[in-house]
Scaffold this motif. Structure first.
Motif, PDB file in Angstrom:
ATOM      1  N   ILE A 176      56.575  43.337  34.211  1.00 38.54           N
ATOM      2  CA  ILE A 176      56.035  44.421  33.399  1.00 38.54           C
ATOM      3  C   ILE A 176      54.827  44.987  34.143  1.00 38.54           C
ATOM      4  CG2 ILE A 176      54.982  45.046  31.216  1.00 38.54           C
ATOM      5  CD1 ILE A 176      56.472  42.760  29.926  1.00 38.54           C
ATOM      6  N   GLU A 177      54.826  46.295  34.370  1.00 36.67           N
ATOM      7  CA  GLU A 177      53.747  46.956  35.078  1.00 36.67           C
ATOM      8  C   GLU A 177      52.877  47.684  34.082  1.00 36.67           C
ATOM      9  OE1 GLU A 177      55.552  49.496  37.938  1.00 36.67           O
ATOM     10  OE2 GLU A 177      56.297  47.851  39.213  1.00 36.67           O
ATOM     11  N   LYS A 178      51.606  47.633  34.314  1.00 35.16           N
ATOM     12  CA  LYS A 178      50.653  48.334  33.478  1.00 35.16           C
ATOM     13  C   LYS A 178      50.424  49.704  34.075  1.00 35.16           C
ATOM     14  CE  LYS A 178      46.254  47.593  31.109  1.00 35.16           C
ATOM     15  NZ  LYS A 178      45.073  46.703  30.989  1.00 35.16           N
ATOM     16  N   THR A 179      50.555  50.739  33.264  1.00 35.33           N
ATOM     17  CA  THR A 179      50.460  52.110  33.766  1.00 35.33           C
ATOM     18  C   THR A 179      49.054  52.688  33.649  1.00 35.33           C
ATOM     19  OG1 THR A 179      51.086  52.927  31.576  1.00 35.33           O
ATOM     20  CG2 THR A 179      52.882  52.581  33.177  1.00 35.33           C
ATOM     21  N   SER A 180      48.136  52.013  33.072  1.00 43.59           N
ATOM     22  CA  SER A 180      46.760  52.497  32.932  1.00 43.59           C
ATOM     23  C   SER A 180      45.796  51.398  33.425  1.00 43.59           C
ATOM     24  CB  SER A 180      46.452  52.832  31.476  1.00 43.59           C
ATOM     25  OG  SER A 180      46.569  51.687  30.661  1.00 43.59           O
ATOM     26  N   GLY A 181      44.575  51.769  33.692  1.00 43.35           N
ATOM     27  CA  GLY A 181      43.593  50.792  34.165  1.00 43.35           C
ATOM     28  C   GLY A 181      43.857  50.393  35.585  1.00 43.35           C
ATOM     29  N   ASP A 182      43.884  49.087  35.841  1.00 42.46           N
ATOM     30  CA  ASP A 182      44.098  48.604  37.208  1.00 42.46           C
ATOM     31  C   ASP A 182      45.550  48.595  37.641  1.00 42.46           C
ATOM     32  OD1 ASP A 182      45.016  46.740  35.483  1.00 42.46           O
ATOM     33  OD2 ASP A 182      43.857  45.051  36.290  1.00 42.46           O
ATOM     34  N   LYS A 183      46.458  48.981  36.728  1.00 41.75           N
ATOM     35  CA  LYS A 183      47.899  49.081  37.068  1.00 41.75           C
ATOM     36  C   LYS A 183      48.414  47.785  37.664  1.00 41.75           C
ATOM     37  CE  LYS A 183      47.827  54.090  37.792  1.00 41.75           C
ATOM     38  NZ  LYS A 183      48.169  55.179  38.707  1.00 41.75           N
ATOM     39  N   SER A 184      48.104  46.719  36.957  1.00 46.29           N
ATOM     40  CA  SER A 184      48.532  45.404  37.422  1.00 46.29           C
ATOM     41  C   SER A 184      50.003  45.175  37.101  1.00 46.29           C
ATOM     42  CB  SER A 184      47.683  44.324  36.738  1.00 46.29           C
ATOM     43  OG  SER A 184      46.297  44.501  37.047  1.00 46.29           O
ATOM     44  N   GLN A 185      50.617  44.194  37.792  1.00 49.10           N
ATOM     45  CA  GLN A 185      52.007  43.811  37.595  1.00 49.10           C
ATOM     46  C   GLN A 185      52.021  42.356  37.137  1.00 49.10           C
ATOM     47  OE1 GLN A 185      54.272  44.466  41.161  1.00 49.10           O
ATOM     48  NE2 GLN A 185      53.905  46.708  41.163  1.00 49.10           N
ATOM     49  N   TYR A 186      52.809  42.085  36.088  1.00 43.02           N
ATOM     50  CA  TYR A 186      52.862  40.744  35.535  1.00 43.02           C
ATOM     51  C   TYR A 186      54.308  40.264  35.569  1.00 43.02           C
ATOM     52  CZ  TYR A 186      48.335  42.309  33.809  1.00 43.02           C
ATOM     53  OH  TYR A 186      47.083  42.836  33.722  1.00 43.02           O
ATOM     54  N   GLU A 187      54.492  39.083  36.272  1.00 44.30           N
ATOM     55  CA  GLU A 187      55.817  38.530  36.429  1.00 44.30           C
ATOM     56  C   GLU A 187      56.224  37.851  35.119  1.00 44.30           C
ATOM     57  OE1 GLU A 187      53.304  37.861  38.389  1.00 44.30           O
ATOM     58  OE2 GLU A 187      53.773  38.915  40.281  1.00 44.30           O
ATOM     59  N   LEU A 188      57.474  38.177  34.705  1.00 44.59           N
ATOM     60  CA  LEU A 188      57.990  37.623  33.444  1.00 44.59           C
ATOM     61  C   LEU A 188      58.939  36.473  33.764  1.00 44.59           C
ATOM     62  CD1 LEU A 188      57.748  38.053  30.395  1.00 44.59           C
ATOM     63  CD2 LEU A 188      59.744  39.566  30.499  1.00 44.59           C
ATOM     64  N   TYR A 189      58.520  35.530  34.497  1.00 43.71           N
ATOM     65  CA  TYR A 189      59.275  34.327  34.820  1.00 43.71           C
ATOM     66  C   TYR A 189      58.268  33.234  35.144  1.00 43.71           C
ATOM     67  CZ  TYR A 189      58.521  36.176  39.521  1.00 43.71           C
ATOM     68  OH  TYR A 189      57.939  36.683  40.654  1.00 43.71           O
ATOM     69  N   GLY A 190      58.645  31.979  34.977  1.00 44.14           N
ATOM     70  CA  GLY A 190      57.727  30.874  35.190  1.00 44.14           C
ATOM     71  C   GLY A 190      58.405  29.733  35.925  1.00 44.14           C
ATOM     72  N   SER A 191      57.690  28.543  35.964  1.00 42.07           N
ATOM     73  CA  SER A 191      58.201  27.396  36.706  1.00 42.07           C
ATOM     74  C   SER A 191      57.632  26.129  36.053  1.00 42.07           C
ATOM     75  CB  SER A 191      57.807  27.468  38.173  1.00 42.07           C
ATOM     76  OG  SER A 191      58.189  26.292  38.848  1.00 42.07           O
ATOM     77  N   GLY A 192      58.278  25.015  36.291  1.00 36.44           N
ATOM     78  CA  GLY A 192      57.860  23.770  35.686  1.00 36.44           C
ATOM     79  C   GLY A 192      57.040  22.895  36.625  1.00 36.44           C
ATOM     80  N   ASP A 193      56.715  23.408  37.788  1.00 38.70           N
ATOM     81  CA  ASP A 193      55.928  22.628  38.735  1.00 38.70           C
ATOM     82  C   ASP A 193      54.483  22.489  38.220  1.00 38.70           C
ATOM     83  OD1 ASP A 193      58.189  22.487  40.281  1.00 38.70           O
ATOM     84  OD2 ASP A 193      57.658  24.271  41.483  1.00 38.70           O
ATOM     85  N   LEU A 194      53.822  21.370  38.600  1.00 38.20           N
ATOM     86  CA  LEU A 194      52.480  21.088  38.108  1.00 38.20           C
ATOM     87  C   LEU A 194      51.413  21.203  39.215  1.00 38.20           C
ATOM     88  CD1 LEU A 194      53.280  18.029  35.797  1.00 38.20           C
ATOM     89  CD2 LEU A 194      52.988  20.420  35.137  1.00 38.20           C
ATOM     90  N   HIS A 195      51.583  22.044  40.216  1.00 43.90           N
ATOM     91  CA  HIS A 195      50.540  22.212  41.231  1.00 43.90           C
ATOM     92  C   HIS A 195      49.629  23.368  40.814  1.00 43.90           C
ATOM     93  CE1 HIS A 195      52.722  25.664  42.834  1.00 43.90           C
ATOM     94  NE2 HIS A 195      53.841  24.899  42.619  1.00 43.90           N
ATOM     95  N   PHE A 196      48.540  23.518  41.513  1.00 41.55           N
ATOM     96  CA  PHE A 196      47.506  24.466  41.112  1.00 41.55           C
ATOM     97  C   PHE A 196      47.981  25.898  41.199  1.00 41.55           C
ATOM     98  CE2 PHE A 196      43.770  27.152  42.142  1.00 41.55           C
ATOM     99  CZ  PHE A 196      43.029  26.930  40.989  1.00 41.55           C
ATOM    100  N   GLY A 197      48.714  26.238  42.246  1.00 41.25           N
ATOM    101  CA  GLY A 197      49.203  27.628  42.394  1.00 41.25           C
ATOM    102  C   GLY A 197      50.175  28.010  41.273  1.00 41.25           C
TER     103      GLY A 197
END
Length: 465
Positions: free
Chosen positions: A361-382
């Motif tokens: 999902i992309e934001k069309t106003s402000g900083d126009k950031s992009q947010y990934e709509l998927y995740g992961s089950g790994d437990l590392h910091f990244g």
């Protein structure tokens, strides 16, 4: 006792019968008066009258001449001896006889009968010439024998003058004469029958003539009537001829009209057959189209009962892996994107980018950031940082869902969503994954799917037009 008399036919001597010898004057008168009168003058008058009557009859000349000849032959004249004898007056037969004369009259004796038989035996030996009459002695007082002789002679002369036969006759000649007269009587009867038949035929002919006259008159009347009928028939025939000519003319016109009608009928049937063929083709085509329509209608009805979005976006929940969760979020984002496109709605401040398991999902106003709509089950910091962006993307997703729900409510006030969206919460649970229980997060995702299902139903049921 022969008194010298002979038969006038065979010329044999005769012996008088005793009834003639002692003939009384009254008997003489009776015999003479019973004899027929002389027939010469009456025959001539009858012949004249018959000739006149015959001339008046409407018969052929040959028939009349034959009748006259038979009439002439039937009437034989008297013999010369009979014609020369004249009947004597009956007064001359009365003679005053004395008693002595009456007593002295001889009677028939056996000797006289024997003499007669002897004379009959000498028959044929005597000459053909008549015997001389016995001499009469003129005595002042005649004897009874001469008186009887004169009476007998006068009787024979009277009979001869009144008939066609000379008298006296012997028994044999009398028998022959009777046979001859019987034959003449039979012939006369036949002739009489012929005359009667001729007369009957004449009467019938007269009746036929009278009837023929009547028939002729009737025939003439009938002829006149037939002539009148003929004139009427001729007039009727002429009328019939004129009517026939008129009918012939009308018949010709009708034949022409019939011919035209036949041609028109042929054209009609040709057109009719063409129309029937076209109708059959159209009927076949219509049947084909109807069959296709029925098939298509069944398919359409099946398709109408089928929800493409439900098939494309199968919403459910179960324990899954993250790959499946990411794919589900990609399908969910694609569903909301499709609903917004169908409703021709544009989200504020956000743009959906459906890319399967890597949607964002992309934001069309402000900083126009992009947010990934998927995740992961790994437990590392990244991965923890990535999950934070995943939480922001899920919060942006429910924000877009809230905008879509508000739009639908503005279009249809009757629809009510069971869960309201407030910031990061839908209903009473948050959609963030960090610092949240797995059960609460799963329930929040179920609320998201329920809201999207209601939006899909409203978008596909035609209420939005």
């Amino acid at each position: 006792m022969s008194f010298g008399l002979i038969c006038q036919q065979c010329k044999e001597p005769l012996q008088l019968d005793a009834s003639l010898v002692d003939l009384a004057p009254s008997a003489y008168d009776m015999i003479v008066s019973s004899a027929p009168p002389p027939a010469q003058s009456s025959s001539h008058a009858r012949n004249a009258s018959d000739t006149e009557k015959l001339g008046l009859l409407p018969a052929d000349a040959t028939v009349k001449s034959a009748w006259m000849r038979s009439k002439t032959n039937a009437e034989s004249p008297l013999s010369p001896r009979a014609q020369g004898k004249q009947p004597m007056s009956p007064h001359e037969s009365f003679v005053l006889l004395q008693d002595s004369m009456i007593r002295n009259i001889p009677t028939n004796s056996p000797a006289a009968q024997q003499s007669k038989r002897s004379l009959m035996k000498r028959k044929g030996k005597q000459a053909a010439s008549p015997a001389p009459e016995p001499a009469t002695v003129d005595h002042p007082n005649p004897s009874p024998l001469s008186h009887h002789l004169r009476s007998t002679t006068r009787l024979f002369n009277a009979l001869s003058s009144r008939s066609d036969i000379d008298h006296p006759l012997c028994a044999e000649c009398t028998q022959i004469l009777l046979s001859h007269l019987q034959r003449q009587l039979d012939e006369t009867k036949k002739e009489r029958d012929g005359y009667l038949a001729f007369d009957k035929e004449l009467r019938k002919e007269r009746e036929r003539d009278s009837q023929s006259i009547l028939v002729k008159e009737e025939a003439e009347k009938k002829i006149e009537k037939l002539k009148v009928e003929e004139r009427l028939a001729v007039e009727q025939l002429l009328d019939a001829e004129r009517e026939r000519e008129q009918l012939d003319h009308e018949l010709r016109l009708l034949e022409l009209e019939e011919k035209a009608l036949e041609e028109e009928e042929n054209e009609f049937w040709r057109t009719h057959n063409e129309q029937l063929l076209a109708l059959d083709q159209q009927t076949t085509q219509l049947a084909t189209l109807r069959a296709a329509y029925a098939t298509d209608s069944a398919t359409l009805e099946k398709l109408e009962r089928t929800n493409v979005y439900n098939d494309a976006f199968c919403i459910g929940h179960d324990g899954v892996e993250w790959a499946e969760v990411n794919a589900a979020w990609g399908q969910t984002l694609l569903l909301m994107y499709t609903i917004a496109r169908k409703l021709d709605y544009t989200f504020e401040n956000y743009r959906l980018v459906p890319m399967g398991s890597f949607s964002r999902i992309e934001k069309t106003s402000g900083d126009k950031s992009q947010y990934e709509l998927y995740g992961s089950g790994d437990l590392h910091f990244g991965r923890l940082l990535h999950n934070r962006r995943f939480d922001i993307a899920m919060v942006a997703f429910i924000e877009c869902l809230k905008q879509l729900m508000d739009y639908i409510k503005s279009q249809d006030s009757s629809i009510e969503f069971p869960h309201q969206v407030v910031k990061d919460r839908i209903g009473d649970v948050s959609v963030k994954l960090q610092f949240n229980q797995e059960e609460a997060w799963t329930r929040s995702l179920r609320h998201v799917l329920l809201a999207l299902k209601m939006c899909l139903k409203w978008a596909t049921n035609g209420v939005n037009g």
